[in-house]
Design a protein around this motif. Structure first.
Motif, PDB file in Angstrom:
ATOM      1  N   GLU A  55       0.838  -1.236  -0.126  1.00  0.00           N
ATOM      2  CA  GLU A  55       0.035  -0.160  -0.134  1.00  0.00           C
ATOM      3  C   GLU A  55       0.938   1.330  -0.107  1.00  0.00           C
ATOM      4  O   GLU A  55       0.434   2.413  -0.376  1.00  0.00           O
ATOM      5  CB  GLU A  55      -0.947  -0.033   1.190  1.00  0.00           C
ATOM      6  CG  GLU A  55      -0.279   0.014   2.692  1.00  0.00           C
ATOM      7  CD  GLU A  55      -1.199   0.424   3.681  1.00  0.00           C
ATOM      8  OE1 GLU A  55      -2.480   0.672   3.199  1.00  0.00           O
ATOM      9  OE2 GLU A  55      -0.818   0.785   4.740  1.00  0.00           O
ATOM     10  N   TYR A  58       0.471   2.803  -3.395  1.00  0.00           N
ATOM     11  CA  TYR A  58      -0.722   3.361  -3.815  1.00  0.00           C
ATOM     12  C   TYR A  58      -1.749   4.172  -2.900  1.00  0.00           C
ATOM     13  O   TYR A  58      -2.776   4.639  -3.261  1.00  0.00           O
ATOM     14  CB  TYR A  58      -1.591   2.306  -4.519  1.00  0.00           C
ATOM     15  CG  TYR A  58      -1.934   1.096  -3.716  1.00  0.00           C
ATOM     16  CD1 TYR A  58      -2.975   0.983  -2.923  1.00  0.00           C
ATOM     17  CD2 TYR A  58      -0.980  -0.036  -3.781  1.00  0.00           C
ATOM     18  CE1 TYR A  58      -3.311  -0.070  -2.015  1.00  0.00           C
ATOM     19  CE2 TYR A  58      -1.263  -1.103  -2.999  1.00  0.00           C
ATOM     20  CZ  TYR A  58      -2.575  -1.227  -2.248  1.00  0.00           C
ATOM     21  OH  TYR A  58      -2.722  -2.244  -1.450  1.00  0.00           O
ATOM     22  N   SER A  59      -1.356   3.910  -1.673  1.00  0.00           N
ATOM     23  CA  SER A  59      -2.276   4.625  -0.708  1.00  0.00           C
ATOM     24  C   SER A  59      -2.205   6.277  -0.820  1.00  0.00           C
ATOM     25  O   SER A  59      -0.833   6.968  -0.571  1.00  0.00           O
ATOM     26  CB  SER A  59      -1.942   4.389   0.526  1.00  0.00           C
ATOM     27  OG  SER A  59      -2.324   5.124   1.430  1.00  0.00           O
ATOM     28  N   CYS A 223       2.259   5.187 -12.760  1.00  0.00           N
ATOM     29  CA  CYS A 223       2.641   4.355 -11.475  1.00  0.00           C
ATOM     30  C   CYS A 223       3.049   5.303 -10.615  1.00  0.00           C
ATOM     31  O   CYS A 223       3.407   6.431 -10.774  1.00  0.00           O
ATOM     32  CB  CYS A 223       3.704   3.399 -11.794  1.00  0.00           C
ATOM     33  SG  CYS A 223       5.259   4.204 -12.612  1.00  0.00           S
ATOM     34  N   ASN A 224       3.299   4.892  -9.271  1.00  0.00           N
ATOM     35  CA  ASN A 224       3.775   5.680  -8.244  1.00  0.00           C
ATOM     36  C   ASN A 224       5.423   6.018  -8.495  1.00  0.00           C
ATOM     37  O   ASN A 224       5.998   5.263  -8.963  1.00  0.00           O
ATOM     38  CB  ASN A 224       3.520   4.776  -7.015  1.00  0.00           C
ATOM     39  CG  ASN A 224       3.942   5.445  -5.735  1.00  0.00           C
ATOM     40  OD1 ASN A 224       5.157   5.734  -5.230  1.00  0.00           O
ATOM     41  ND2 ASN A 224       2.905   6.230  -5.039  1.00  0.00           N
ATOM     42  N   ASP A 369      -0.933   7.250  -8.245  1.00  0.00           N
ATOM     43  CA  ASP A 369      -0.877   6.131  -9.115  1.00  0.00           C
ATOM     44  C   ASP A 369      -0.152   6.686 -10.317  1.00  0.00           C
ATOM     45  O   ASP A 369      -0.083   6.213 -11.521  1.00  0.00           O
ATOM     46  CB  ASP A 369      -2.310   5.680  -9.617  1.00  0.00           C
ATOM     47  CG  ASP A 369      -2.920   4.783  -8.476  1.00  0.00           C
ATOM     48  OD1 ASP A 369      -2.023   4.175  -7.998  1.00  0.00           O
ATOM     49  OD2 ASP A 369      -3.973   4.801  -8.171  1.00  0.00           O
ATOM     50  N   GLN A 426       2.008  -1.394 -10.931  1.00  0.00           N
ATOM     51  CA  GLN A 426       1.117  -0.474 -10.305  1.00  0.00           C
ATOM     52  C   GLN A 426      -0.172  -1.030 -10.185  1.00  0.00           C
ATOM     53  O   GLN A 426      -0.816  -1.063  -9.065  1.00  0.00           O
ATOM     54  CB  GLN A 426       0.960   0.730 -11.075  1.00  0.00           C
ATOM     55  CG  GLN A 426       0.255   1.779  -9.943  1.00  0.00           C
ATOM     56  CD  GLN A 426       0.968   2.372  -8.795  1.00  0.00           C
ATOM     57  OE1 GLN A 426       2.494   2.158  -8.696  1.00  0.00           O
ATOM     58  NE2 GLN A 426       0.383   3.026  -7.737  1.00  0.00           N
ATOM     59  N   LEU A 427      -0.501  -1.818 -11.021  1.00  0.00           N
ATOM     60  CA  LEU A 427      -1.947  -2.648 -11.202  1.00  0.00           C
ATOM     61  C   LEU A 427      -1.798  -3.760 -10.173  1.00  0.00           C
ATOM     62  O   LEU A 427      -2.530  -4.134  -9.332  1.00  0.00           O
ATOM     63  CB  LEU A 427      -2.276  -3.217 -12.372  1.00  0.00           C
ATOM     64  CG  LEU A 427      -2.807  -1.915 -13.372  1.00  0.00           C
ATOM     65  CD1 LEU A 427      -3.252  -2.390 -14.807  1.00  0.00           C
ATOM     66  CD2 LEU A 427      -4.091  -1.329 -12.681  1.00  0.00           C
ATOM     67  N   LYS A 430      -2.010  -3.898  -6.376  1.00  0.00           N
ATOM     68  CA  LYS A 430      -3.309  -3.608  -5.776  1.00  0.00           C
ATOM     69  C   LYS A 430      -4.069  -4.961  -5.688  1.00  0.00           C
ATOM     70  O   LYS A 430      -5.012  -5.212  -5.312  1.00  0.00           O
ATOM     71  CB  LYS A 430      -3.981  -2.650  -6.738  1.00  0.00           C
ATOM     72  CG  LYS A 430      -3.568  -1.204  -6.271  1.00  0.00           C
ATOM     73  CD  LYS A 430      -4.200  -0.414  -7.450  1.00  0.00           C
ATOM     74  CE  LYS A 430      -3.540   1.078  -7.083  1.00  0.00           C
ATOM     75  NZ  LYS A 430      -4.282   2.187  -8.102  1.00  0.00           N
ATOM     76  N   THR A 431      -3.433  -5.984  -6.574  1.00  0.00           N
ATOM     77  CA  THR A 431      -4.417  -7.239  -6.622  1.00  0.00           C
ATOM     78  C   THR A 431      -3.274  -8.214  -6.138  1.00  0.00           C
ATOM     79  O   THR A 431      -4.000  -9.444  -5.928  1.00  0.00           O
ATOM     80  CB  THR A 431      -4.538  -7.516  -8.066  1.00  0.00           C
ATOM     81  OG1 THR A 431      -5.663  -8.770  -8.199  1.00  0.00           O
ATOM     82  CG2 THR A 431      -3.325  -7.953  -9.013  1.00  0.00           C
TER      83      THR A 431
END
Lengths: 461, 93
Positions: A55, A58-59, A223-224, A369, A426-427, A430-431
């Motif tokens: 996190e 992306y947080s 992306c971050n 992101d 980046q995706l 999150k998964t």
């Protein structure tokens, strides 16, 4: 059941586990010239893997904390001195939602200000500019001198308490090193010299102040900013992301060191990857360095009795002689061939010797992101000639191809390989089922070091 | 949008890029129309040189980064042999 080790089998050394390939210090022993002492330095990080919560990449809450704990407090590279060569020249430096005006206010003075009118808060400038004699707010016309002193207030009779002392543009700290201009919004920050520590010693032979900005490309990435920069802080990814290079690059046998607020990687060229099952010929190594295609003649042929590494260094040395004269003889093979890539916390990545790269990675506004990746080329220019002007920034959007920036040469195509991965990272972050990513004990030294400093600055320890 | 057949694409105005993968030994060859043909042993596949998506052939997956390298957009002005041989362009990233 034990995992199968793919590629480089590794070996146990006195310093811990390292590549089974030729170690960098062993390569230096074969150099045709004396090797500078800084290349003999070894300062490895403490062994052990580092785990980082996914996190953090992306947080929005983490991003907001970064603004408060890092971007408002840390020394950060804002521009090159040659970006603002004349009095009144200025750049707008944005980081997250913060914005600063960096201006040459006198021939030998650079100042930086919070980029906002003290009346109603409008940004004073949105774009870089030349030869400003004042900064007048486009909203109601309040105006400041370029040294930040209040010049005019429209209907001053309506603001009886507004005076020059209290309404001087709020200034931020400025420092310079290597031709770069740094700012720090924290009035209590330590001096830049103290923050950089031993870094200038590493660049004594490669004075970046005596380079000009030959190219400057910025691209928005999905992306971050940490995802992006961490893709450029190790050679561990070369085996999968840049396989075309493997015959001529020492990837897993790179050397990594940490020093205070900065770290260093050294990746040798003209030597094969330890991941290869068979040792390529010297010509194969040279061909990989020059991106030779099958069914085409070689760009150059390695002379009998000479290795690819020594030959490529010789070619590079002779190429540089046209620019720096016989000073070219004072540099060793490694300085012409190898990649010395430094990271100064948090986001500044100058490269050493004659590789022209400097990177900067920063958030794109307040979207965790997205980020901005920048690559500058800093090059020497012929002795006795005036310093060439700095290249203007060339912006690329998230869907543009790096090859649309031909000033980057072959590096543009290398970047296309790197940036093919990172939006998908980046995706994936999150998964992924596990809550954290993991960084290698040695090959990802620089990222581990970054996160040690990051945790300290973010007060996450 | 459906991919246009490679046969209808204009020919390359330069020699095609062609590489042997240093680990797998597969051959990656640039085709007109931003396509890359990959040959591995007796099998082959054709892939989009930008997205790496499989287009045709029994080989449905190949190294995406090698596909991009062989099939990606060329850099205008790159390929001056003398300059590259000077070693200025020894880069990884």
């Amino acid at each position: 059941m034990a995992l199968k080790t793919v590629g480089d089998q590794g070996r146990l050394t006195e310093a811990g586990y390292r590549s089974a390939g030729t170690l960098y210090q062993e390569l230096l022993d074969q150099d045709s010239r004396p090797v500078p002492e800084v290349l003999r330095l070894e300062s490895p990080i403490q062994p052990g893997v580092t785990r980082v919560p996914a996190e953090q990449y992306y947080s929005k809450a983490i991003h907001d904390r970064e603004v408060e704990k890092i971007w408002k407090r840390v020394w950060q590279m804002a521009c090159r001195e040659e970006d603002i060569p004349e009095v009144g020249d200025y750049i707008v430096y944005d980081i997250a939602h913060l914005s600063f005006l960096v201006v040459r206010s006198a021939p030998d003075r650079i100042q930086a200000f919070h980029n906002a009118c003290l009346h109603r808060g409008r940004q004073l400038r949105e774009f870089d500019g030349r030869g400003a004699q004042e900064f007048r707010c486009p909203f109601h016309g309040w105006c400041w001198e370029i040294d930040g002193s209040l010049k005019e207030v429209v209907c001053q009779w309506d603001f009886p308490e507004v005076n020059e002392r209290d309404y001087h543009l709020p200034e931020v700290k400025v420092g310079t090193w290597g031709g770069f201009v740094f700012i720090n919004p924290d009035p209590d920050a330590e001096p830049l010299e103290q923050f950089l520590g031993d870094l200038p010693r590493h660049f004594e032979r490669w004075d970046l102040a005596n380079r000009f900005k030959q190219a400057h490309v910025a691209k928005i990435l999905r992306c971050n900013w940490k995802v992006a920069q961490e893709a450029f802080m190790e050679a561990y990814h070369v085996v999968a992301t840049h396989p075309q290079l493997l015959n001529g690059i020492g990837d897993s046998n790179s050397q990594y060191d940490v020093f205070g607020n900065f770290s260093r990687a050294i990746t040798p060229n003209g030597t094969p990857s330890p991941h290869l099952r068979e040792t390529p010929s010297q010509q194969d190594m040279l061909d990989a360095m020059f991106d030779r295609n099958l069914d085409t003649p070689p760009l150059a042929e390695v002379p009998p009795g000479m290795g690819a590494r020594q030959f490529a260094a010789m070619l590079s040395r002779e190429g540089m002689r046209a620019v720096i004269g016989d000073e070219a003889d004072t540099y060793c093979d490694a300085e012409y061939l190898d990649s010395f890539y430094f990271t100064v916390f948090p986001n500044f990545h100058p490269w050493g010797a004659f590789n022209r790269i400097t990177y900067r990675f920063r958030p794109h506004g307040d979207n965790p992101d997205e980020c901005i990746m920048e690559c500058m080329f800093l090059a020497p220019w012929p002795k006795g000639e005036p310093k060439p002007p700095a290249a203007p920034i060339h912006w690329l959007g998230p869907d543009d191809d790096w090859a649309d920036a031909p000033e980057l040469g072959m590096l543009a195509r290398v970047f296309n390989q790197d940036t093919f991965n990172i939006p998908k990272v980046q995706l994936g972050l999150k998964t992924m089922k596990r809550p954290e990513v993991v960084f290698a004990s040695y090959n990802e030294t620089k990222i581990r070091h970054f996160h040690q400093l990051y945790d300290r600055w973010m007060e996450l320890e | 949008m459906a991919d246009a057949p490679a046969e209808s694409a204009p020919a390359l105005n330069r020699p095609p890029r062609k590489k042997r993968h240093p680990l797998s030994g597969a051959i990656y060859e640039e085709l007109p129309g931003n396509r890359v043909r990959v040959t591995k042993g007796e099998s082959w596949g054709i892939f989009d040189g930008f997205t790496t998506r499989h287009i045709e052939g029994p080989l449905t997956y190949a190294d995406p980064h090698m596909i991009i390298w062989v099939g990606g957009k060329p850099v205008e002005g790159l390929g001056h042999r003398a300059e590259r041989a000077r070693g200025i362009e020894i880069v990884h990233d």
